[in-house]
Design a protein around this motif. Structure first.
Motif, mmCIF file in Angstrom:
data_model
loop_
_atom_site.group_PDB
_atom_site.id
_atom_site.type_symbol
_atom_site.label_atom_id
_atom_site.label_comp_id
_atom_site.label_asym_id
_atom_site.label_seq_id
_atom_site.Cartn_x
_atom_site.Cartn_y
_atom_site.Cartn_z
ATOM 1 N N UNK A 136 -113.041 -97.197 -1.608
ATOM 2 C CA UNK A 136 -111.474 -96.727 -1.419
ATOM 3 C C UNK A 136 -111.006 -96.763 -2.860
ATOM 4 N N UNK A 137 -111.397 -97.606 -3.528
ATOM 5 C CA UNK A 137 -110.647 -97.551 -5.092
ATOM 6 C C UNK A 137 -111.012 -96.345 -5.778
ATOM 7 N N UNK A 138 -112.400 -96.014 -5.547
ATOM 8 C CA UNK A 138 -112.910 -94.784 -6.282
ATOM 9 C C UNK A 138 -112.155 -93.651 -5.834
ATOM 10 N N UNK A 139 -112.068 -93.469 -4.523
ATOM 11 C CA UNK A 139 -111.454 -92.141 -3.762
ATOM 12 C C UNK A 139 -110.093 -92.284 -4.219
ATOM 13 N N UNK A 140 -109.523 -93.388 -4.183
ATOM 14 C CA UNK A 140 -107.800 -93.271 -4.852
ATOM 15 C C UNK A 140 -107.803 -92.854 -6.043
ATOM 16 N N UNK A 141 -108.596 -93.254 -7.100
ATOM 17 C CA UNK A 141 -108.681 -92.995 -8.519
ATOM 18 C C UNK A 141 -109.061 -91.415 -8.539
ATOM 19 N N UNK A 142 -110.022 -90.934 -8.009
ATOM 20 C CA UNK A 142 -110.324 -89.560 -7.940
ATOM 21 C C UNK A 142 -109.227 -88.642 -7.336
ATOM 22 N N UNK A 143 -108.401 -89.172 -6.371
ATOM 23 C CA UNK A 143 -107.296 -88.379 -5.969
ATOM 24 C C UNK A 143 -106.143 -88.361 -6.906
ATOM 25 N N UNK A 144 -105.700 -89.553 -7.509
ATOM 26 C CA UNK A 144 -104.618 -89.690 -8.522
ATOM 27 C C UNK A 144 -105.132 -88.718 -9.709
#
Length: 139
Positions: free
Chosen positions: A32-40
């Motif tokens: 989840x954190x990895x995905x959110x960082x990539x999105x940002x």
């Protein structure tokens, strides 16, 4: 981790995503954190490319670096495009988000998401360079 420098074009977004994935993996971030960082980072990088370079008629690069300590993963994007401070842009408000889609203004959602997706987001303008700083806690 080595730094990454890419051209300021939309074709560079996949290389940026791979860089962020590798940094997230090295930092031990969960999915989840990895995905959110990539999105940002994708949202801000896209804005840099479109607004800071293409719409301004400029060419340039994006330079990314990743820094890790026992508490945080920090990824920094620097560019020489026109000044673009996401904190001063018209982003979506909570009130705007509660409206039906057909009543919402166009624009601002990507910046809103980017800021919400990381534990801390900072922007600096240093010597004619934009510096976007994304910090994620390593839990």
């Amino acid at each position: 981790m080595e730094n990454l420098t890419v051209s300021g074009t939309l074709h560079s977004l996949s290389a940026i995503a791979e860089f962020v994935k590798a940094a997230s993996l090295s930092a031990g971030l969960d999915k989840k954190a990895s995905y959110q960082l990539r999105l940002a980072i994708d949202e801000i990088a896209t804005n840099i490319i479109i607004h800071g370079y293409e719409e301004a008629g400029l060419n340039g690069e994006l330079s990314l670096s990743a820094h890790m300590n026992e508490h945080h993963l920090t990824i920094v994007i620097e560019d020489t495009g026109t000044e673009y401070n996401p904190h001063t842009m018209n982003t979506v408000t909570t009130e705007e988000l509660s409206r039906p889609l057909e009543e919402r203004k166009i624009g601002g959602l990507g910046v809103y998401l980017a800021i919400q997706c990381v534990d801390q987001y900072l922007y600096e303008r240093v010597e004619n360079r934009n510096r976007n700083i994304f910090i994620v806690n390593r839990v």
